[in-house]
Design a protein around this motif. Structure first.
Motif, mmCIF file in Angstrom:
data_model
loop_
_atom_site.group_PDB
_atom_site.id
_atom_site.type_symbol
_atom_site.label_atom_id
_atom_site.label_comp_id
_atom_site.label_asym_id
_atom_site.label_seq_id
_atom_site.Cartn_x
_atom_site.Cartn_y
_atom_site.Cartn_z
ATOM 1 N N LYS A 17 63.521 56.612 37.092
ATOM 2 C CA LYS A 17 63.356 55.550 38.091
ATOM 3 C C LYS A 17 61.898 55.291 38.474
ATOM 4 C CE LYS A 17 67.883 56.324 40.145
ATOM 5 N NZ LYS A 17 68.613 56.524 41.380
ATOM 6 N N THR A 18 60.972 55.664 37.604
ATOM 7 C CA THR A 18 59.550 55.491 37.895
ATOM 8 C C THR A 18 58.818 54.998 36.658
ATOM 9 O OG1 THR A 18 59.644 57.332 39.450
ATOM 10 C CG2 THR A 18 57.469 56.665 38.715
ATOM 11 N N VAL A 19 57.891 54.080 36.859
ATOM 12 C CA VAL A 19 56.968 53.688 35.804
ATOM 13 C C VAL A 19 55.549 53.869 36.335
ATOM 14 C CG1 VAL A 19 58.482 52.071 34.611
ATOM 15 C CG2 VAL A 19 57.076 51.247 36.475
ATOM 16 N N VAL A 20 54.626 54.159 35.437
ATOM 17 C CA VAL A 20 53.225 54.277 35.809
ATOM 18 C C VAL A 20 52.530 53.010 35.319
ATOM 19 C CG1 VAL A 20 51.112 55.620 35.596
ATOM 20 C CG2 VAL A 20 53.322 56.779 35.617
ATOM 21 N N VAL A 21 51.892 52.301 36.253
ATOM 22 C CA VAL A 21 51.269 51.012 35.957
ATOM 23 C C VAL A 21 49.758 51.150 36.102
ATOM 24 C CG1 VAL A 21 51.142 48.587 36.614
ATOM 25 C CG2 VAL A 21 53.299 49.814 36.834
ATOM 26 N N GLN A 22 49.034 50.742 35.061
ATOM 27 C CA GLN A 22 47.581 50.770 35.099
ATOM 28 C C GLN A 22 47.066 49.384 35.469
ATOM 29 O OE1 GLN A 22 45.684 52.131 31.540
ATOM 30 N NE2 GLN A 22 43.735 52.408 32.554
ATOM 31 N N VAL A 23 46.345 49.318 36.595
ATOM 32 C CA VAL A 23 45.814 48.059 37.098
ATOM 33 C C VAL A 23 44.305 48.060 36.885
ATOM 34 C CG1 VAL A 23 45.500 46.632 39.151
ATOM 35 C CG2 VAL A 23 47.651 47.866 38.803
ATOM 36 N N GLU A 24 43.808 46.997 36.256
ATOM 37 C CA GLU A 24 42.374 46.895 36.003
ATOM 38 C C GLU A 24 41.767 45.838 36.911
ATOM 39 O OE1 GLU A 24 40.232 44.829 32.486
ATOM 40 O OE2 GLU A 24 40.691 46.872 31.844
ATOM 41 N N ARG A 25 40.645 46.162 37.504
ATOM 42 C CA ARG A 25 39.934 45.188 38.325
ATOM 43 C C ARG A 25 38.539 45.011 37.752
ATOM 44 N NH1 ARG A 25 36.548 47.252 42.466
ATOM 45 N NH2 ARG A 25 36.462 49.522 42.437
ATOM 46 N N ARG A 26 38.011 43.807 37.889
ATOM 47 C CA ARG A 26 36.667 43.511 37.405
ATOM 48 C C ARG A 26 35.827 43.020 38.568
ATOM 49 N NH1 ARG A 26 37.007 40.966 31.505
ATOM 50 N NH2 ARG A 26 38.818 42.125 30.768
ATOM 51 N N PHE A 27 34.567 43.446 38.582
ATOM 52 C CA PHE A 27 33.659 42.985 39.610
ATOM 53 C C PHE A 27 32.246 43.002 39.058
ATOM 54 C CE2 PHE A 27 33.959 47.522 39.974
ATOM 55 C CZ PHE A 27 32.681 47.956 40.278
ATOM 56 N N ILE A 28 31.379 42.291 39.705
ATOM 57 C CA ILE A 28 29.985 42.251 39.292
ATOM 58 C C ILE A 28 29.221 43.359 40.017
ATOM 59 C CG2 ILE A 28 27.876 40.884 39.311
ATOM 60 C CD1 ILE A 28 29.603 38.421 38.964
ATOM 61 N N HIS A 29 28.514 44.178 39.267
ATOM 62 C CA HIS A 29 27.754 45.279 39.843
ATOM 63 C C HIS A 29 26.633 44.713 40.721
ATOM 64 C CE1 HIS A 29 25.136 48.806 40.109
ATOM 65 N NE2 HIS A 29 26.213 49.515 39.814
ATOM 66 N N PRO A 30 26.483 45.234 41.939
ATOM 67 C CA PRO A 30 25.512 44.638 42.862
ATOM 68 C C PRO A 30 24.053 44.761 42.413
ATOM 69 C CG PRO A 30 26.516 46.593 43.819
ATOM 70 C CD PRO A 30 27.250 46.304 42.560
ATOM 71 N N VAL A 31 23.704 45.792 41.649
ATOM 72 C CA VAL A 31 22.314 45.978 41.234
ATOM 73 C C VAL A 31 22.078 45.457 39.823
ATOM 74 C CG1 VAL A 31 20.503 47.681 40.805
ATOM 75 C CG2 VAL A 31 22.026 47.954 42.755
ATOM 76 N N MET A 32 22.938 45.884 38.885
ATOM 77 C CA MET A 32 22.741 45.489 37.485
ATOM 78 C C MET A 32 23.124 44.041 37.224
ATOM 79 S SD MET A 32 23.952 48.787 35.308
ATOM 80 C CE MET A 32 25.618 48.714 35.890
ATOM 81 N N GLY A 33 24.085 43.522 37.970
ATOM 82 C CA GLY A 33 24.502 42.146 37.786
ATOM 83 C C GLY A 33 25.473 41.930 36.646
#
Length: 82
Positions: A17-33
């Protein structure tokens, strides 16, 4: 308060009764850009064991079901590719 909804890929369906879900998020690095990808795994409740590894699913916050499960699967966005 509205419940958070995330989208990710099922990476494990071995537990009952369980699944493992991988969630990916993307963001812009504040210093490297440059764009940085970060991922996190969530244990989600799947009562009927209908979702398999590779499925793209949506999960929603819910009350704690067990030690690790605080999410439930609300639907499949895309089936696994054979």
């Amino acid at each position: 308060m509205p419940k958070r909804v995330l989208q990710g890929v099922v990476v494990s369906d071995a537990n009952a009764k369980t699944v493992v879900v991988q969630v990916e998020r993307r963001f812009i690095h504040p210093v490297m850009g440059k764009t940085v990808r970060r991922s996190k795994k969530y244990h989600a409740h799947d009562e009927a064991k209908t979702y398999k590894v590779g499925d793209l699913v949506r999960i929603r916050e819910c009350k704690p079901i067990s030690k690790l499960k605080r999410w439930e699967v609300i639907g499949r966005t895309e089936a696994a590719k054979p």
